[in-house]
Enzyme design. Structure first.
Site, PDB file in Angstrom:
ATOM      1  N   GLY A  52      34.963   1.797 -43.532  1.00  0.00           N
ATOM      2  CA  GLY A  52      34.188   2.762 -42.778  1.00  0.00           C
ATOM      3  C   GLY A  52      35.028   4.011 -42.619  1.00  0.00           C
ATOM      4  CB  SER A  53      34.418   7.206 -40.908  1.00  0.00           C
ATOM      5  OG  SER A  53      34.052   6.629 -39.649  1.00  0.00           O
ATOM      6  CD  GLU A  88      37.798   1.039 -41.116  1.00  0.00           C
ATOM      7  OE1 GLU A  88      38.104   0.842 -39.929  1.00  0.00           O
ATOM      8  OE2 GLU A  88      36.679   1.493 -41.468  1.00  0.00           O
ATOM      9  CD  GLU A 139      31.295  -5.232 -43.018  1.00  0.00           C
ATOM     10  OE1 GLU A 139      31.336  -4.018 -42.768  1.00  0.00           O
ATOM     11  OE2 GLU A 139      30.204  -5.857 -43.224  1.00  0.00           O
ATOM     12  CG  HIS A 174      33.890   0.297 -39.709  1.00  0.00           C
ATOM     13  ND1 HIS A 174      34.778   1.314 -39.452  1.00  0.00           N
ATOM     14  CD2 HIS A 174      32.681   0.741 -39.276  1.00  0.00           C
ATOM     15  CE1 HIS A 174      34.150   2.322 -38.903  1.00  0.00           C
ATOM     16  NE2 HIS A 174      32.874   2.005 -38.777  1.00  0.00           N
ATOM     17  CG  HIS A 225      29.465 -32.882 -38.954  1.00  0.00           C
ATOM     18  ND1 HIS A 225      28.864 -32.683 -40.166  1.00  0.00           N
ATOM     19  CD2 HIS A 225      28.819 -32.083 -38.078  1.00  0.00           C
ATOM     20  CE1 HIS A 225      27.902 -31.781 -40.033  1.00  0.00           C
ATOM     21  NE2 HIS A 225      27.852 -31.418 -38.777  1.00  0.00           N
ATOM     22  N   GLY A 268      32.327 -25.253 -42.496  1.00  0.00           N
ATOM     23  CA  GLY A 268      30.903 -25.479 -42.732  1.00  0.00           C
ATOM     24  C   GLY A 268      30.064 -24.224 -42.639  1.00  0.00           C
TER      25      GLY A 268
END
Length: 526
Positions: free
Chosen positions: A25-26, A28, A47, A70, A280, A400
């Site tokens: 983004g800006s 970065e 992302e 970002h 689980h 998972g």
């Protein structure tokens, strides 16, 4: 004086963190400008895919990798993928952009107020430096914490910090090295060796950390010297032992009662490189049978502390395996009696049974193929048919969380360009990381994606039966054609309708990414 940015770039270069996975983004852009020669920026279109690719890459290389995201929105998009990286103990170093310092308090647009708190408790360490001059030291801490903890870390940096003079002490960080050794003390080693050698019927439970640490072959030697039954730990994300070895009993059931039942008759259970245990399904019972002793060896101190039963030794499993091999009798001959796979079940018409697909993979692809699997409903079919005897042959989303499979396959292929890489992906999970196809196309990676299309969330259908809720909505996903989606991202694709056609496609080595769509019959995980 050098700038904060130049010191940080040089530090990353010295630490060999020169492959950067990101979606900027800006905030970065000031960090990314002027990257030195030798850096490689791998762009992901979402992302989640960025973190999945980085996760696969870091697992396959065994080294930390840099992720650039970002601020709040971009970092938030990545959090689902981070859960898998946490569970697989992947050392990701996430550096995120932040608004300029004067804009953070007033909560200007794109400011991430209290940025470290956003990523907790997922990451092992998170910070935003109190001043620009502390950025190089904080970046070094992020790298070393990730390496020591084997867990993602997160550093938020205001973008006006990068151009600031770093100060006269900043260069001290360039020479820093942090190492860790965790060899059992003499008394600890003696007690452990005595317990193992005195056991009448020992069992081994091996975790994904065994494969991550390059101990696959050593684990085979230990098991054969002990003559022990071997299970893979529940919620398996890496295969630590050959799955057709005669001593292998499969993946330990992920429920308290069935796991305890598996240990009946064993006086000692030695757990190496795994938590105890990542259950689980809630299937209550005794943790261990009467008279069974459990000893856990792990580098993960939190896993040792939270285990509900047994003894734990926080140590490097490599050192413990080496100690035990020296204590045991002379080397035995390697076993040659690997179990053959059964004849695959067959589907109907153009819907192949998943076992037919996996038998085709087993027979047509090289023995050193690395598989990144994200097709939960075909789990039992997978283990019935595959024959995996090499380290680094199996990757699975550790927590998972869907969306690891496709990006993870891209990351593994980038890390190991000379090894065949195949993503085995269900149609339900493919949509979570589908944008990784674009990155594969841009880098011309010879990765094969075998897309299993059954038109439903198969694992959810299985769970709906277990939970007695067969009328729950949202389980069917008809009308998806992944060949057209793949072609739109620049990946060649075809739909195969028979075993012969599938085998013919797989027998040809790819020179770029390809997707093979196969319609499959609905199966259950177990």
């Amino acid at each position: 004086m050098p700038s904060v940015r130049s010191v940080c770039h040089e530090f990353l270069q010295r630490q060999e963190l020169t492959t950067v996975f990101g979606n900027p983004g800006s905030n970065e852009l000031p960090f990314l400008t002027g990257l030195p020669e030798g850096f490689r920026y791998v762009l992901g279109l979402h992302e989640g895919a960025v973190v999945g690719m980085a996760d696969g890459y870091a697992q396959a290389t065994g080294r930390p990798v840099l992720v650039n995201l970002h601020a709040a929105a971009g970092s938030g998009n990545a959090m689902g993928a981070l859960t898998n990286a946490v569970a697989s103990r992947t050392p990701l170093v996430v550096v995120a952009g932040q608004q300029v310092r004067p804009a953070i308090g007033p909560e200007a647009n794109l400011a991430n107020v209290d940025a470290p708190s956003l990523m907790k408790p997922l990451v092992g360490w998170a910070a935003e430096p109190a001043c620009a001059q502390d950025v190089p030291r904080a970046l070094a801490q992020a790298v070393f914490e990730a390496r020591l903890q084997r867990r993602p870390t997160y550093l938020s940096v205001p973008y006006d910090d990068w151009a600031v003079d770093a100060g006269e002490n900043a260069s001290a960080v360039l020479e820093r090295q942090v190492h860790r050794a965790a060899v059992p003390g003499a008394e600890q080693g003696r007690r452990l060796a005595d317990a193992v050698t005195a056991a009448r019927r020992p069992a081994l439970v091996l975790g994904g950390d065994i494969d991550s640490a390059g101990l696959f072959d050593d684990a085979v030697r230990l098991a054969e010297r002990l003559g022990a039954a071997v299970w893979a730990a529940p919620s398996l994300f890496r295969l630590p032992f050959p799955n057709r070895h005669p001593q292998f009993r499969g993946v330990l059931p992920a429920g308290i009662e069935p796991a305890s039942r598996a240990f009946e008759g064993h006086d000692l259970v030695l757990v190496l490189g795994a938590p105890v245990f990542r259950y689980h399904e809630y299937l209550p019972g005794r943790y261990l049978p009467e008279g069974t002793r459990l000893i856990q060896v792990t580098e993960d101190s939190s896993a040792a502390a939270r285990a509900p039963m047994g003894e734990a030794l926080v140590a490097d499993p490599a050192a413990v395996i080496d100690l035990l091999l020296k204590e045991l009798d002379a080397a035995t001959e390697p076993t040659a009696d690997y179990r053959p796979a059964p004849e695959p079940a067959t589907g109907q018409g153009t819907r192949l049974h998943p076992e037919e697909v996996f038998a085709s993979l087993r027979d047509e692809l090289p023995d050193d193929t690395a598989y990144v699997v994200e097709s939960t409903s075909t789990n039992s079919s997978w283990w019935r048919q595959m024959d995996l005897r090499r380290a680094g042959s199996y990757y699975f989303p550790a927590a998972g969380g869907l969306g690891f499979g496709l990006p993870g396959a891209v990351g593994v292929a980038m890390a190991q360009p000379d090894r065949p890489v195949v993503g085995v992906i269900g149609d339900g999970s493919a949509n979570y990381g589908i944008t990784a196809l674009w990155s594969a196309a841009q880098h011309r990676l010879p990765v094969t994606v075998v897309l299993l299309r059954n038109g439903t969330y198969g694992a959810l259908r299985w769970f709906s039966g277990l939970l007695g809720v067969p009328d729950a909505p949202g389980m069917d996903i008809p009308g998806l054609d992944f060949t057209r989606i793949a072609e739109g991202y620049g990946v060649s694709a075809q739909h195969v309708e028979s075993v012969d056609e599938l085998r013919a496609v797989l027998s040809r080595r790819p020179d770029g990414p390809r997707l093979v769509q196969v319609d499959t019959a609905l199966t259950t995980p177990s």
